[in-house]
Design a protein around this motif. Structure first.
Motif, PDB file in Angstrom:
ATOM      1  N   ASN A  19       0.837  -1.206   0.000  1.00  0.00           N
ATOM      2  CA  ASN A  19       0.000   0.000   0.000  1.00  0.00           C
ATOM      3  C   ASN A  19       0.870   1.255   0.000  1.00  0.00           C
ATOM      4  N   TYR A  20       1.937   1.241   0.824  1.00  0.00           N
ATOM      5  CA  TYR A  20       2.832   2.402   0.868  1.00  0.00           C
ATOM      6  C   TYR A  20       3.391   2.711  -0.524  1.00  0.00           C
ATOM      7  N   ALA A  21       3.827   1.663  -1.194  1.00  0.00           N
ATOM      8  CA  ALA A  21       4.395   1.861  -2.535  1.00  0.00           C
ATOM      9  C   ALA A  21       3.368   2.427  -3.495  1.00  0.00           C
ATOM     10  N   ALA A  47       0.955  -0.520  -8.511  1.00  0.00           N
ATOM     11  CA  ALA A  47      -0.385  -0.601  -7.921  1.00  0.00           C
ATOM     12  C   ALA A  47      -0.978  -2.000  -8.019  1.00  0.00           C
ATOM     13  N   ARG A  48      -0.650  -2.737  -9.054  1.00  0.00           N
ATOM     14  CA  ARG A  48      -1.254  -4.062  -9.207  1.00  0.00           C
ATOM     15  C   ARG A  48      -0.747  -5.057  -8.171  1.00  0.00           C
ATOM     16  N   ALA A  49       0.326  -4.709  -7.459  1.00  0.00           N
ATOM     17  CA  ALA A  49       0.856  -5.612  -6.430  1.00  0.00           C
ATOM     18  C   ALA A  49       0.063  -5.529  -5.124  1.00  0.00           C
ATOM     19  N   VAL A  50      -0.756  -4.492  -4.948  1.00  0.00           N
ATOM     20  CA  VAL A  50      -1.522  -4.334  -3.716  1.00  0.00           C
ATOM     21  C   VAL A  50      -2.520  -5.475  -3.585  1.00  0.00           C
ATOM     22  N   GLU A  51      -2.628  -6.009  -2.376  1.00  0.00           N
ATOM     23  CA  GLU A  51      -3.471  -7.173  -2.140  1.00  0.00           C
ATOM     24  C   GLU A  51      -4.891  -6.767  -1.727  1.00  0.00           C
ATOM     25  N   GLU A  52      -5.814  -7.683  -1.915  1.00  0.00           N
ATOM     26  CA  GLU A  52      -7.158  -7.495  -1.399  1.00  0.00           C
ATOM     27  C   GLU A  52      -7.115  -7.621   0.124  1.00  0.00           C
ATOM     28  N   PRO A  58      -8.209   4.286   0.124  1.00  0.00           N
ATOM     29  CA  PRO A  58      -7.269   5.417   0.065  1.00  0.00           C
ATOM     30  C   PRO A  58      -6.361   5.428   1.288  1.00  0.00           C
ATOM     31  N   SER A  59      -5.361   6.264   1.272  1.00  0.00           N
ATOM     32  CA  SER A  59      -4.385   6.325   2.345  1.00  0.00           C
ATOM     33  C   SER A  59      -4.999   6.904   3.622  1.00  0.00           C
TER      34      SER A  59
END
Length: 400
Positions: A19-21, A47-52, A58-59
């Motif tokens: 998420n940070y990235a 962004a595609r690496a963020v998990e469900e 949002p942050s």
């Protein structure tokens, strides 16, 4: 050495670093991370690496945290690995800096110095949660410890307090320590508060008011391992399942926070290190140093809040390392150990069949009861420890 080594290893424990990235990537690409989630960057390599289930979230972090994430993204570019490495270096540096600051403040007393090293620098639970887990809380802890130790310079200390709050809002509890200590020195208090507010306002002025709404939206959340989940279930059974009762639970958690804090304040003189100006009093809260007040409030917070995760305990451990040893050390270690077992791993992924019980049994059914028992035991111990010491009367001598 351990923190430096972990900076070169892949993060573990949770998926927050992804998420940070993504939030940093949004800033670099001109997208507001406080109104958009990773799902709004389709096809992006970061962004595609963020998990469900966090792809649409949002942050919730402050502007200084977002700035550090943007710096890592600017350096890393399209490389997720390089972005992670920059974030890991910043995080490990903050952990090491905190350890050095704590060591400098305790080095005159070998026993306190050893205890501080065991509580923070060489604590395997913290190394796993804060460094291997690469959580942004580590940056906030470094700022707040530096602010406490630099409070002889109100402007500098206030600026550091503001940086900590602008990383994570709940770090603001620490600021109540210096505020209490300086309450009878209004000029110095005004300088410190003014510097802190200036940094926070400037940070949020840069990112805009959109950064405030995600924090207020998540303030009523209840984590799965919290004993307030048990309370929520009891209320739904007794009153009805039509409401989550988040407002009622928030009020209840504030009452528990007051109870735990008051219980710890009753024995606060035992938390005051020998040699401190306030160490000579007995049962007096008025003269307590800032680090004791901050340690009590943050310790009460982690035991009372409905939304608690293992890395939240990091701030309490850093503050505890600055005060005198009591049985509270053991309570906090047990608290972090229970949460660490509950969130192993702290992510929503499909576990192998023979490990599914960690998330289905330990997290929602075992650990909440453990934390409830720990909180009750902490209050009981604090009240007993603050009571008068009972001594047996001396046996009567024989009449002469």
């Amino acid at each position: 050495m351990a923190a430096g080594l972990l900076a070169f290893l892949p993060p573990s424990g949770s998926g927050d670093h992804l998420n940070y990235a993504a939030y940093g990537r949004m800033v670099v690409l001109g997208v507001n991370p406080y109104t958009h989630g990773a799902v709004d960057l389709p096809g992006d390599p970061i962004a595609r690496a963020v998990e469900e289930p966090w792809r649409e979230e949002p942050s919730v972090y402050g502007p200084i945290a977002t700035g550090a994430q943007a710096l890592a993204s600017w350096v890393g570019g399209d490389s997720l690995r390089l972005t992670m490495f920059v974030l890991a270096v910043l995080n490990s540096a903050a952990f090491v800096a905190t350890g050095l600051l704590i060591d400098c403040s305790t080095r005159r007393d070998p026993a306190r110095r050893l205890r501080a090293a065991l509580l923070w620098t060489a604590n395997p639970l913290l190394l796993y949660q804060l460094v291997a887990g690469m959580h942004v809380d580590t940056l906030a802890v470094a700022c707040m410890i530096a602010a406490l130790l630099a409070r002889a310079r109100p402007l500098g200390s206030g600026a550091l307090l503001g940086l900590g709050v602008a990383i994570k809002v709940n770090a603001g509890l620490v600021a109540l320590g210096p505020a209490w200590e300086l309450r009878r020195r209004p000029v110095r208090l005004a300088l410190m508060a003014g510097a802190a507010l200036a940094v926070v306002i400037a940070g949020y002025a840069v990112v805009g008011t959109d950064a405030i709404s995600p924090v207020t939206r998540t303030s009523k959340a209840i984590s799965h391992a919290s004993y307030w989940k048990l309370v929520q279930g009891w209320l739904q059974t007794l009153v009805g399942p039509g409401s989550a009762y988040r407002g009622e639970i928030q009020i209840g958690s504030l009452l528990v926070l007051v109870l735990v804090a008051w219980s710890l304040f009753r024995l606060s003189q035992r938390l005051t290190p020998v040699g401190s100006p306030a160490a000579g009093g007995v049962g007096q809260v008025e003269g307590l140093p800032a680090e004791v007040v901050a340690a009590v409030l943050v310790g009460a917070y982690v035991f009372a809040t409905p939304y608690v995760l293992p890395w939240y305990d990091g701030m309490a451990f850093a503050l505890l390392a600055l005060v005198a040893a009591t049985a509270f050390d053991g309570f906090l270690v047990a608290h972090l150990l229970a949460l660490s077992l509950a969130y192993l791993p702290a992510r929503v992924i499909v576990l192998p069949d023979d490990l599914g019980w960690l998330r289905a049994v330990v997290r929602p059914q075992v650990v909440p009861w453990v934390l409830l028992a720990l909180t009750g035991a902490l209050v009981w111990w604090a009240w007993r420890a603050a009571g008068p010491v009972r001594t047996r009367p001396a046996p009567a001598g024989r009449p002469s």
